[in-house]
Design an enzyme around this catalytic site. Structure first.
Site, PDB file in Angstrom:
ATOM      1  N   CYS A 107       0.877  -1.069   0.052  1.00 32.47           N
ATOM      2  CA  CYS A 107      -0.036  -0.088  -0.023  1.00 32.47           C
ATOM      3  C   CYS A 107       0.855   1.105  -0.069  1.00 32.47           C
ATOM      4  O   CYS A 107       2.177   1.118   0.010  1.00 32.47           O
ATOM      5  CB  CYS A 107      -0.725  -0.207   1.337  1.00 32.47           C
ATOM      6  N   ARG A 165       1.201   2.621  -5.981  1.00 34.15           N
ATOM      7  CA  ARG A 165       1.410   1.328  -5.003  1.00 34.15           C
ATOM      8  C   ARG A 165       0.248   0.524  -4.575  1.00 34.15           C
ATOM      9  O   ARG A 165       0.296  -0.817  -3.930  1.00 34.15           O
ATOM     10  CB  ARG A 165       1.925   2.138  -3.725  1.00 34.15           C
ATOM     11  N   TRP A 169      -3.679  -1.959  -1.370  1.00 29.21           N
ATOM     12  CA  TRP A 169      -3.531  -3.161  -2.197  1.00 29.21           C
ATOM     13  C   TRP A 169      -3.840  -4.220  -1.286  1.00 29.21           C
ATOM     14  O   TRP A 169      -3.046  -4.543  -0.616  1.00 29.21           O
ATOM     15  CB  TRP A 169      -2.125  -3.276  -2.875  1.00 29.21           C
ATOM     16  N   ASN A 208       1.273  -0.244   5.813  1.00 30.76           N
ATOM     17  CA  ASN A 208       1.769  -1.043   4.639  1.00 30.76           C
ATOM     18  C   ASN A 208       2.711  -2.009   4.927  1.00 30.76           C
ATOM     19  O   ASN A 208       3.839  -2.273   5.926  1.00 30.76           O
ATOM     20  CB  ASN A 208       2.782  -0.178   3.882  1.00 30.76           C
ATOM     21  N   GLY A 209       2.224  -3.451   4.606  1.00 30.36           N
ATOM     22  CA  GLY A 209       2.994  -4.326   5.155  1.00 30.36           C
ATOM     23  C   GLY A 209       1.963  -5.663   5.615  1.00 30.36           C
ATOM     24  O   GLY A 209       0.970  -5.639   5.171  1.00 30.36           O
ATOM     25  N   GLU A 260       8.614 -11.053 -22.154  1.00 33.20           N
ATOM     26  CA  GLU A 260       8.474  -9.870 -21.771  1.00 33.20           C
ATOM     27  C   GLU A 260       7.133  -9.118 -22.358  1.00 33.20           C
ATOM     28  O   GLU A 260       6.312  -8.456 -21.797  1.00 33.20           O
ATOM     29  CB  GLU A 260       9.683  -8.930 -21.674  1.00 33.20           C
ATOM     30  N   LYS A 295       3.669  -7.475 -20.702  1.00 32.34           N
ATOM     31  CA  LYS A 295       3.360  -6.224 -20.954  1.00 32.34           C
ATOM     32  C   LYS A 295       1.595  -6.262 -21.487  1.00 32.34           C
ATOM     33  O   LYS A 295       1.004  -5.399 -20.880  1.00 32.34           O
ATOM     34  CB  LYS A 295       4.284  -5.419 -21.961  1.00 32.34           C
ATOM     35  N   GLU A 327      -0.495  -7.516 -18.427  1.00 31.37           N
ATOM     36  CA  GLU A 327      -0.667  -6.710 -17.488  1.00 31.37           C
ATOM     37  C   GLU A 327      -1.554  -5.547 -17.883  1.00 31.37           C
ATOM     38  O   GLU A 327      -2.302  -5.000 -16.658  1.00 31.37           O
ATOM     39  CB  GLU A 327       0.728  -6.040 -17.241  1.00 31.37           C
ATOM     40  N   HIS A 364       5.531 -28.886 -29.611  1.00 32.58           N
ATOM     41  CA  HIS A 364       5.334 -29.775 -28.312  1.00 32.58           C
ATOM     42  C   HIS A 364       4.105 -29.477 -27.854  1.00 32.58           C
ATOM     43  O   HIS A 364       3.840 -29.923 -26.543  1.00 32.58           O
ATOM     44  CB  HIS A 364       6.665 -29.771 -27.328  1.00 32.58           C
ATOM     45  N   LYS A 373       2.700  -1.209  -8.125  1.00 33.66           N
ATOM     46  CA  LYS A 373       4.291  -1.204  -8.604  1.00 33.66           C
ATOM     47  C   LYS A 373       5.440  -1.956  -7.952  1.00 33.66           C
ATOM     48  O   LYS A 373       6.181  -2.339  -8.572  1.00 33.66           O
ATOM     49  CB  LYS A 373       4.457   0.462  -8.568  1.00 33.66           C
TER      50      LYS A 373
HETATM   51  C1  AGP Z   1       6.526  -5.452 -14.502  1.00 35.81           C
HETATM   52  O1  AGP Z   1       5.772  -4.783 -15.303  1.00 35.81           O
HETATM   53  C2  AGP Z   1       5.486  -5.514 -13.162  1.00 35.81           C
HETATM   54  N1  AGP Z   1       5.175  -4.293 -12.609  1.00 35.81           N
HETATM   55  C3  AGP Z   1       6.212  -6.562 -12.039  1.00 35.81           C
HETATM   56  O2  AGP Z   1       6.130  -7.979 -12.895  1.00 35.81           O
HETATM   57  C4  AGP Z   1       7.527  -6.292 -11.492  1.00 35.81           C
HETATM   58  O3  AGP Z   1       8.507  -6.486 -12.743  1.00 35.81           O
HETATM   59  C5  AGP Z   1       8.018  -7.347 -10.629  1.00 35.81           C
HETATM   60  O4  AGP Z   1       6.966  -7.150  -9.538  1.00 35.81           O
HETATM   61  C6  AGP Z   1       9.385  -6.966 -10.232  1.00 35.81           C
HETATM   62  O5  AGP Z   1       9.366  -5.800  -9.424  1.00 35.81           O
HETATM   63  P1  AGP Z   1      10.901  -5.168  -9.148  1.00 35.81           P
HETATM   64  O6  AGP Z   1      11.637  -5.007 -10.362  1.00 35.81           O
HETATM   65  O7  AGP Z   1      10.374  -3.941  -8.201  1.00 35.81           O
HETATM   66  O8  AGP Z   1      11.552  -6.181  -8.072  1.00 35.81           O
END
Ligand code: AGP
Length: 606
Positions: free
Chosen positions: A2, A27, A72, A98-99, A478, A482, A485, A501, A601
């Site tokens: 959060c 966050r 979150w 947060n945590g 990747e 993207k 996400e 396969h 994030k």
């Molecule tokens: C990527 O677009 C995501 N936000 C997520 O997969 C991110 O890469 C992952 O949580 C790792 O985060 P970090 O690089 O801050 O450790």
């Protein structure tokens, strides 16, 4: 994961606190709330959904002391009851957190037996009740020390109490920083969130509490001993965390990549020599190194996967890569002769931190590849490769990914030269091409409208496969991530050679396949994969090099890239069209691009 924030000082409009909180909404954004002191006492407002919705339900008013939270959800649905602040039985203590409090159910039982009544499903609610309970026999600072020593897990929390003219903060495992204003103080989980208000920052360290008054700030450790704190000036321009004229942070950050690459080259390369100031690693250790372990999550994992190929090729090293959430529970044969490279944009990802702590127990050397100085990963690592990408606000990582790649390419070049496994002329050729990467990226960015049109055509497909071979297999992973996400369309990255396969069973005229088919040693192999897909009527979007003759004939749409002399660097250019493609598909579907549902994030909980 959060975001928490707050203020103490002269009267201000409530908008000030909400604007501060909005700066860290990336966050977590499923619910939010505030508790602020007004004339008639403490005013609390909580809401399911975004901060703007909360704001719409409130009139403007003055306040002089307050805390805020954007959530979150980990424990308890995102709803008004579970939103923060949480409070005690008498509604005198209001707390944002947060945590995760791992021993919350034991504490809840202990408190329920003492007559406390809980109304939410959160782990957080035990904290204000515990402060209430222990505060019965101790004055606040002492009671708080007792409370923090009873909590297990990771936490950064702040609370205000009726009748007290101060903010009370505590940190262990989750980020929390204080901003010094000309008059008064603010606090927030992230430093970039405070930059529009001040660049004078006091970093709270783990196992510290802070008592913040209107004119003074006292910091204590968890044993109650006062700690001298220093205020540092952070070098971040407020403009770095605004969208400028872009519709989204993600698009702005995609367009920032050439500048980030140029800065990295200037920062690490001097007169054809690569220098890493923060590496802190003896050359003889690197020369006799046998194995490198790479730990990371999500996009950072994909950057690590690309570099695995490069390190194996040019440094003759055994390289293993693991997602951190697996590495932390695997029996890894790590020794003090091994190097662990932990890649993380935020430096706060719980799984990566746990994998690193496990590796440290086995004596391994930890090199962090990180974008946030002062983050927990940087503090807990022996060396640092700083990725200099600037604050990344869009939840979908873009510039941090290519910055991780660029920095690790430089590191691998440095290592190859040091270990005499890389010829000087190959070193110089690759270094020279790295210097040109920003120009290649700019060339592709100029064709944004073309990529937008292609993405709009493909946004009608309900499922995607991304295919690549060799060093661009991780690029396909990747690309798929993207798209998943930010558009919520199921997408899978796959090594093209694996199609036969199983996944080829998915192919028909309703399936879209994005193929990375560049002029490298595996070109012919990729062309035969395109033929297999074409034969089954799959719709193909190919990423090709200018002048392509074969693959173009098999493709429904093509995005052309400049051809690199050193194809091992191609992931740095392939990333751009894959990011833009995902962006425009999501935009075309009207998705929330900067704050995709269910994501945040930095993932600071397991
Ligand atoms: C990527 O677009 C995501 N936000 C997520 O997969 C991110 O890469 C992952 O949580 C790792 O985060 P970090 O690089 O801050 O450790």
């Amino acid at each position: 994961m959060c975001g928490i924030a707050g203020y103490i000082g002269e009267k201000k409009r409530i908008k000030f606190l909400l604007n501060l909180l909005k700066k860290e909404e990336y966050r977590g954004y499923d619910s939010c709330g505030i508790a602020v002191r007004r004339e008639k006492g403490i005013f609390v407002k909580k809401n399911k959904g975004k901060i703007t919705h909360l704001e719409e339900k409130m009139s403007e008013f003055d306040f002089s002391l307050g805390i805020a939270h954007t959530r979150w959800a980990t424990h308890g649905f995102p709803n008004q009851i579970n939103a923060h602040p949480q409070f005690d039985c008498k509604r005198k203590i209001f707390l944002v957190h947060n945590g995760i409090i791992e021993n919350y159910s034991r504490l809840k039982d202990f408190l329920t037996q003492r007559g406390h009544h809980f109304i939410s499903h959160t782990d957080t609610e035990v904290i204000p009740h515990l402060i209430e309970e222990l505060g019965k026999r101790e004055p606040l600072p002492k009671a708080l020390i007792e409370v923090v020593n009873k909590l297990e897990g990771s936490f950064a929390f702040a609370f205000i109490r009726e009748g007290e003219g101060a903010l009370f903060l505590a940190k262990k495992g989750s980020p929390l920083n204080i901003g010094v204003l000309n008059q008064g103080f603010i606090f927030a989980s992230d430093i970039p969130a405070m930059v529009p208000f001040t660049n004078r920052i006091v970093r709270l360290e783990d196992e510290q509490i802070a008592i913040v008054g209107k004119d003074d700030l006292k910091i204590f450790d968890f044993a109650g001993k006062e700690v001298i704190h220093k205020t540092e000036i952070v070098d971040l321009a407020p403009g770095e965390i605004t969208k400028k004229n872009y519709a989204h942070f993600m698009l702005k950050e995609i367009f920032e990549q050439p500048r980030v690459m140029r800065n990295l080259f200037k920062f690490y390369v001097n007169d054809n020599r690569i220098e890493f100031k923060g590496l802190n690693l003896r050359e003889d250790f690197l020369r006799r190194l046998k194995k490198i372990f790479l730990f990371a999550c999500g996009t950072a994992f994909h950057a690590g996967y690309v570099i695995k190929y490069f390190l194996e090729k040019f440094c003759c090293l055994d390289v293993s890569i693991d997602v951190s959430s697996e590495a932390r529970y695997r029996e890894l044969n790590l020794t003090a002769d091994d190097l662990v490279i932990a890649i993380s944009q935020s430096g706060e990802t719980a799984d990566t931190l746990a994998a690193v702590r496990k590796a440290k127990e086995k004596g391994a050397y930890i090199l962090a590849v990180c974008n946030v100085l002062g983050s927990t990963l940087v503090k807990e690592s022996s060396g640092l490769l700083y990725t200099l990408a600037g604050p990344e606000i869009g939840v979908a990582s873009t510039k941090a990914y290519t910055a991780q790649l660029f920095t690790l390419y430089l590191f691998a070049l440095h290592l190859g030269l040091l270990r005499n496994t890389l010829q000087r002329k190959v070193f110089e050729s690759i270094l020279q091409e790295l210097k040109n990467i920003p120009r290649f990226q700019e060339e592709i960015l100029k064709r944004v409208e073309e990529i937008k049109k292609i993405a709009e055509k493909f946004s009608k497909f309900g499922c995607f496969l991304f295919l690549g071979r060799g060093i661009n297999y991780p690029s396909s992973l990747e690309g798929a991530l993207k798209l998943k996400e930010i558009s919520y369309i199921p997408a899978e990255g796959y090594p093209a050679g694996e199609m036969k396969h199983g996944p080829i069973a998915l192919i028909d005229e309703y399936r879209a396949v994005v193929c990375i088919c560049l002029q490298d040693a595996l070109y012919e192999k990729m062309v035969s994969n395109l033929q297999e897909i074409k034969a089954r009527k799959g719709k193909i979007l190919s990423i090709l090099n200018y002048g392509d003759k074969e693959a173009v004939a098999l493709s429904d749409e093509v995005i052309y890239l400049p051809r690199l002399k050193n194809s091992v660097l191609s992931p740095l250019v392939v990333a751009i069209p894959l990011q833009l493609f995902a962006y425009f598909v999501a935009e075309n579907l009207g998705c929330e691009i900067d704050q995709p549902r269910n994501l945040a994030k930095s993932v600071t909980v397991e």
